[in-house]
Every structure is written in C-alpha cells, then in structure tokens.
Enzyme design. Structure first.
Site, mmCIF file in Angstrom:
data_model
loop_
_atom_site.group_PDB
_atom_site.id
_atom_site.type_symbol
_atom_site.label_atom_id
_atom_site.label_comp_id
_atom_site.label_asym_id
_atom_site.label_seq_id
_atom_site.Cartn_x
_atom_site.Cartn_y
_atom_site.Cartn_z
ATOM 1 N N ARG A 86 14.322 23.769 37.688
ATOM 2 C CA ARG A 86 15.945 23.626 37.555
ATOM 3 C C ARG A 86 16.228 23.086 36.474
ATOM 4 O O ARG A 86 17.360 22.783 36.113
ATOM 5 C CB ARG A 86 15.759 21.942 38.644
ATOM 6 C CG ARG A 86 17.343 21.691 38.380
ATOM 7 C CD ARG A 86 17.328 20.370 40.221
ATOM 8 N NE ARG A 86 16.408 19.689 39.882
ATOM 9 C CZ ARG A 86 15.740 18.404 40.671
ATOM 10 N NH1 ARG A 86 16.585 19.117 41.814
ATOM 11 N NH2 ARG A 86 15.464 18.314 41.151
ATOM 12 N N TYR A 87 15.059 22.282 35.751
ATOM 13 C CA TYR A 87 15.107 22.067 34.064
ATOM 14 C C TYR A 87 15.083 23.034 32.913
ATOM 15 O O TYR A 87 13.843 23.624 33.153
ATOM 16 C CB TYR A 87 14.807 20.391 34.122
ATOM 17 C CG TYR A 87 14.883 19.178 35.113
ATOM 18 C CD1 TYR A 87 16.501 19.068 34.899
ATOM 19 C CD2 TYR A 87 14.051 19.325 35.990
ATOM 20 C CE1 TYR A 87 16.778 17.695 36.473
ATOM 21 C CE2 TYR A 87 14.513 17.803 36.558
ATOM 22 C CZ TYR A 87 15.569 17.005 36.864
ATOM 23 O OH TYR A 87 16.012 16.357 37.529
ATOM 24 N N ARG A 90 11.310 22.424 32.124
ATOM 25 C CA ARG A 90 9.754 21.818 32.992
ATOM 26 C C ARG A 90 10.005 22.959 34.385
ATOM 27 O O ARG A 90 11.874 23.047 34.912
ATOM 28 C CB ARG A 90 9.353 20.855 33.284
ATOM 29 C CG ARG A 90 10.744 20.181 33.770
ATOM 30 C CD ARG A 90 10.423 18.709 32.735
ATOM 31 N NE ARG A 90 11.375 17.413 33.398
ATOM 32 C CZ ARG A 90 13.009 17.823 32.882
ATOM 33 N NH1 ARG A 90 13.443 18.324 31.938
ATOM 34 N NH2 ARG A 90 13.245 16.399 33.564
ATOM 35 N N CYS A 99 -0.073 18.745 53.215
ATOM 36 C CA CYS A 99 -0.622 17.973 52.277
ATOM 37 C C CYS A 99 -1.170 16.856 53.759
ATOM 38 O O CYS A 99 -1.222 17.221 55.091
ATOM 39 C CB CYS A 99 1.210 16.626 52.753
ATOM 40 S SG CYS A 99 2.481 17.241 51.647
ATOM 41 N N CYS A 103 4.918 12.245 55.324
ATOM 42 C CA CYS A 103 5.460 10.677 55.304
ATOM 43 C C CYS A 103 6.629 11.125 55.523
ATOM 44 O O CYS A 103 7.576 12.538 55.804
ATOM 45 C CB CYS A 103 5.924 10.965 53.854
ATOM 46 S SG CYS A 103 4.727 10.908 52.534
ATOM 47 N N CYS A 106 10.114 12.575 54.661
ATOM 48 C CA CYS A 106 9.891 13.357 53.324
ATOM 49 C C CYS A 106 11.017 14.381 52.646
ATOM 50 O O CYS A 106 11.830 14.762 53.815
ATOM 51 C CB CYS A 106 8.515 13.987 53.047
ATOM 52 S SG CYS A 106 8.107 15.514 52.407
ATOM 53 N N ARG A 108 10.946 17.096 51.295
ATOM 54 C CA ARG A 108 10.306 18.362 51.630
ATOM 55 C C ARG A 108 10.163 18.463 53.662
ATOM 56 O O ARG A 108 9.175 19.401 53.669
ATOM 57 C CB ARG A 108 9.178 18.900 50.809
ATOM 58 C CG ARG A 108 9.853 19.328 49.327
ATOM 59 C CD ARG A 108 9.062 19.944 48.660
ATOM 60 N NE ARG A 108 9.620 20.430 46.825
ATOM 61 C CZ ARG A 108 9.213 19.298 46.219
ATOM 62 N NH1 ARG A 108 8.078 18.747 45.854
ATOM 63 N NH2 ARG A 108 10.207 19.865 44.908
ATOM 64 N N ASP A 267 15.999 10.449 49.837
ATOM 65 C CA ASP A 267 16.493 12.243 49.614
ATOM 66 C C ASP A 267 17.684 11.908 50.975
ATOM 67 O O ASP A 267 17.052 11.735 51.925
ATOM 68 C CB ASP A 267 16.371 12.699 49.174
ATOM 69 C CG ASP A 267 15.856 12.727 47.858
ATOM 70 O OD1 ASP A 267 16.552 12.865 46.879
ATOM 71 O OD2 ASP A 267 14.193 13.297 47.394
ATOM 72 N N ASP A 304 18.009 11.616 43.210
ATOM 73 C CA ASP A 304 18.356 13.184 42.979
ATOM 74 C C ASP A 304 19.213 13.402 43.498
ATOM 75 O O ASP A 304 19.730 13.034 45.136
ATOM 76 C CB ASP A 304 16.816 13.958 43.593
ATOM 77 C CG ASP A 304 16.175 15.262 42.839
ATOM 78 O OD1 ASP A 304 16.997 15.974 42.379
ATOM 79 O OD2 ASP A 304 15.328 15.256 42.837
ATOM 80 N N LYS A 311 17.957 14.496 38.513
ATOM 81 C CA LYS A 311 17.445 13.506 39.066
ATOM 82 C C LYS A 311 17.968 12.762 37.663
ATOM 83 O O LYS A 311 18.431 13.136 36.441
ATOM 84 C CB LYS A 311 16.268 13.469 38.691
ATOM 85 C CG LYS A 311 14.947 13.610 39.782
ATOM 86 C CD LYS A 311 13.159 13.369 39.780
ATOM 87 C CE LYS A 311 12.379 14.417 40.531
ATOM 88 N NZ LYS A 311 12.662 15.635 40.519
#
Ligand SMILES: *Cc1c(COP(=O)(O)O)cnc(C)c1O
Ligand code: SF4
Length: 349
Positions: A86-87, A90, A99, A103, A106, A108, A267, A304, A311
């Site tokens: 996205r950037y 990076r 995971c 969570c 989450c 995702r 999010d 974000d 972000k």
C-alpha cells in the site's frame, strides 16, 4: 488452539445456555484462545477485559451498514497472495493467516483462521521475488495471521531470505505470541530472528492484565537478543477505554522495554460495533494521557482509513492559527491557549 464452543463451556468460559449463539458465531468467524489467556479470565465478571477480547458473543452477529468485510482495503493493494503493498517503501508479507487467539474485533476476521491459511513454498518464493524486484521497498512487515506461530525453522528461512535482499533496511514482525503464548518465544525462536539487518518486533497488547510474568520474560528474551520492541493497542470499548487502564498498560510496556507505537481506532469490521468508542472519546483519552504520563508512554492514535487509503494520526490537535494575525495558538496540557508568533516569511494564513 482452536476452540469448539463445547470446549469453552467445559472451561467455564461460556454458560451452557449460550452455546447455541456461540456456535452461530463460530460458523462465521474463527475462535481460539490460549491457555495463558484463559487463565487470566474471571468468568464471574461479565465485563472481563480478557474474555471480551477472545470469547465470542452474540453481539458479533449484528452487522451495521458501515461495516465492511475488508475494512482497510487489503484486497485492493494485494498484487499476489501473501503480499499487501500500500505504501511505496514497505510491504506486508503474510506467510500464515492462522493466529494463536482470534480477537473478536480483528480487522482481518473474514480471512484469519480459514482454509488455505498458509502460503506454500512456491507462493512464498514469489513473494520474495516481488520484494527483490522492487528496490523502492525498504521494509518488509511480516504479519498475518501471526507469523511467530510458524516453527523456528520456517521463520529462520524467511528472515534469511529477507536479510539477503540488499535494498531492505528493516524486517518487522507483528505478533501477539509474546503476550498470549509467551513460552513459545523459545531460544530457538529468538535465534531464528537473528539477522544482519535490523529486526523489529511489534507486539499487540490491549490490557495491563496481559502483561504477565511469562510475557515479561518473553519480552526480555527478545530485547536481550538486540531486537527493539514496539507495541500496538486497539482502543476497545469496555476493555481499555479508560485513561487509568491505558496509563497502567503503557507504563507497564515501557518498563518492560516495549515502546508503545500505535493506538488504533478499531476498524469497521463486521460485527464489531460493540467494541467501538467514538473518535471524540479516543481523542479525550489521548489528551488525558498526554497530561499525566511520560512521553515514552504515548503511542500515536491512528485510524486506518476505510477503503485502503492508509493510516493517519487522528490524535487531538493542540495548535491552531489565529486567522486575523497569523499567530499560532498552542494549548498546554491544561487546555489553556498560549500565543506563538507567526512564522517570518510565511504568508499570513
Ligand atoms: C499498517 C500497514 C503498514 C505499516 O504501517 P506503518 O505506519 O509503517 O506501521 C504497511 N502496510 C500496510 C498494508 C499496512 O496496513
Ligand atoms: S492476533 Fe491480530 S490478526 Fe490475529 S485475530 Fe488478533 S487482531 Fe486478528
């Protein structure tokens, strides 16, 4: 490890009468928590901040129109499996979508813990090639899922491959393992992270109760190996939306050599409305912290932007411009304004 709703009942974390609703949630989103996290829960406390993060509830079945399956637009910026770019400087590399805990908030949650969660060797090699061919990429953020769920040998292979890419400056891991399964941070795992390049580890912690003695020992094993530690925290209603809780969390992290990096606005993932505080409430919390704790304990409050725009800091602004004079008005931590002269050479605002 992944938990069947019946296991949660057997562990005393879910009342038997709730098992049907939990089954419906589990059909939609992955469920897991580690023994370390289960041991931190007081089942008698209906507002337990650890249970709230990991034990499913019927509230997750309610979707709001503003919620999205891909809230931060990962898909839009994913040129191939396992890469999100996205950037310019990076990329995210996601070798696994599994995971150790899932969570409930989450971002995702539509993809983690589902089928085809592991990048196979060929796909991983294609992802490395993507990075090798793009000299503008300075940093690879190994994320997921939780990359430290991979075995030390797989982790070492990833680190070694990235370490050999000349234009990379930094390899960064995002993980919840040191907090939720700290014994997994073995000396073999720490050795696997060794590289010539700078390797950073960003841990995810949301409540001071997560900073256990074993977690502290895991942080110490990483920092003794020369790995700088940062943290990210998600601002969660009923878990940590209280300046006293955030203060203890951030002080605890800093005292364990972990620098709070980001405080995330949660999010707009489906079924997470019950976790969201408003942004105004978030700004009030950040302002309260600013006045009372060390600068080392201040993460950047970020959002974000839905849709994949990245972000951005959304903390309270302490400086305004006086339209008439062009002078700045700066607020101190008590909220009292002070004037600061206009910048010479600047056109009047
Ligand atoms: C969050 C994120 C990053 C890392 O952003 P930083 O501000 O450098 O921590 C990089 N790529 C993607 C796609 C992200 O979502
Ligand atoms: S550890 Fe991270 S990726 Fe995994 S469920 Fe929690 S927030 Fe999602």
């Amino acid at each position: 490890m992944t938990k069947d709703p019946d296991d949660l009942v057997a562990m005393g974390l879910v009342e038997p009468r709730r098992v049907e609703e939990i089954r419906r949630v589990a059909a939609e989103y992955a469920v897991a928590l580690t023994q370390d996290m289960a041991d931190l829960i007081y089942p008698a406390d209906s507002g337990d901040p650890i249970a709230a993060q990991f034990v499913p509830t019927a509230a997750e079945l309610a979707d709001l129109p503003e919620e999205r399956p891909d809230p931060i637009g990962d898909e839009r910026w994913s040129p191939m499996p396992g890469i999100v770019h996205r950037y310019p400087d990076r990329v995210l590399l996601k070798p696994t979508l599994l995971c150790p805990v899932y969570c409930r908030f989450c971002f995702r949650r539509e993809v983690v813990g589902k089928k085809e969660a592991m990048l196979d060797r060929a796909a991983l090699e294609r992802a490395f090639d993507y990075v090798r061919q793009r000299p503008q990429i300075w940093e690879v953020i190994v994320s997921g899922g939780d990359p430290l769920l991979l075995g030390p040998r797989r982790i070492a292979e990833i680190v070694r491959a990235l370490d050999q890419i000349p234009h990379l400056g930094v390899i960064r891991f995002h993980t919840r393992i040191p907090v939720v399964d700290p014994r997994r941070v073995s000396s073999a795992l720490v050795d696997a992270l060794a590289a010539e390049k700078a390797v950073y580890v960003v841990i995810h912690a949301n409540h001071p109760r997560e900073l256990t003695v074993p977690a502290r020992a895991a942080f110490l094993r990483l920092s003794r190996a020369g790995i700088p530690l940062l943290s990210q925290t998600v601002l969660l209603r009923g878990v940590n939306d209280d300046p006293a809780v955030l203060e203890v969390l951030f002080r605890g992290l800093v005292a364990m050599r972990v620098k709070p990096y980001y405080l995330h606005q949660v999010d707009l993932a489906r079924g997470t409305a019950h976790f969201r505080t408003g942004i105004a409430a978030g700004q009030r919390l950040v302002r309260a912290l600013r006045g009372r704790v060390s600068g080392l304990c201040q993460p950047i409050y970020v959002l974000d932007i839905p849709g994949g725009y990245g972000k951005v800091p959304i903390g309270p602004c302490a400086i305004f411009r006086d339209g008439a004079s062009g002078a700045w008005i700066v607020q101190d931590r008590a909220g009292i304004g002070h004037s600061y002269p206009p910048d010479p050479g600047d056109e009047a605002a």
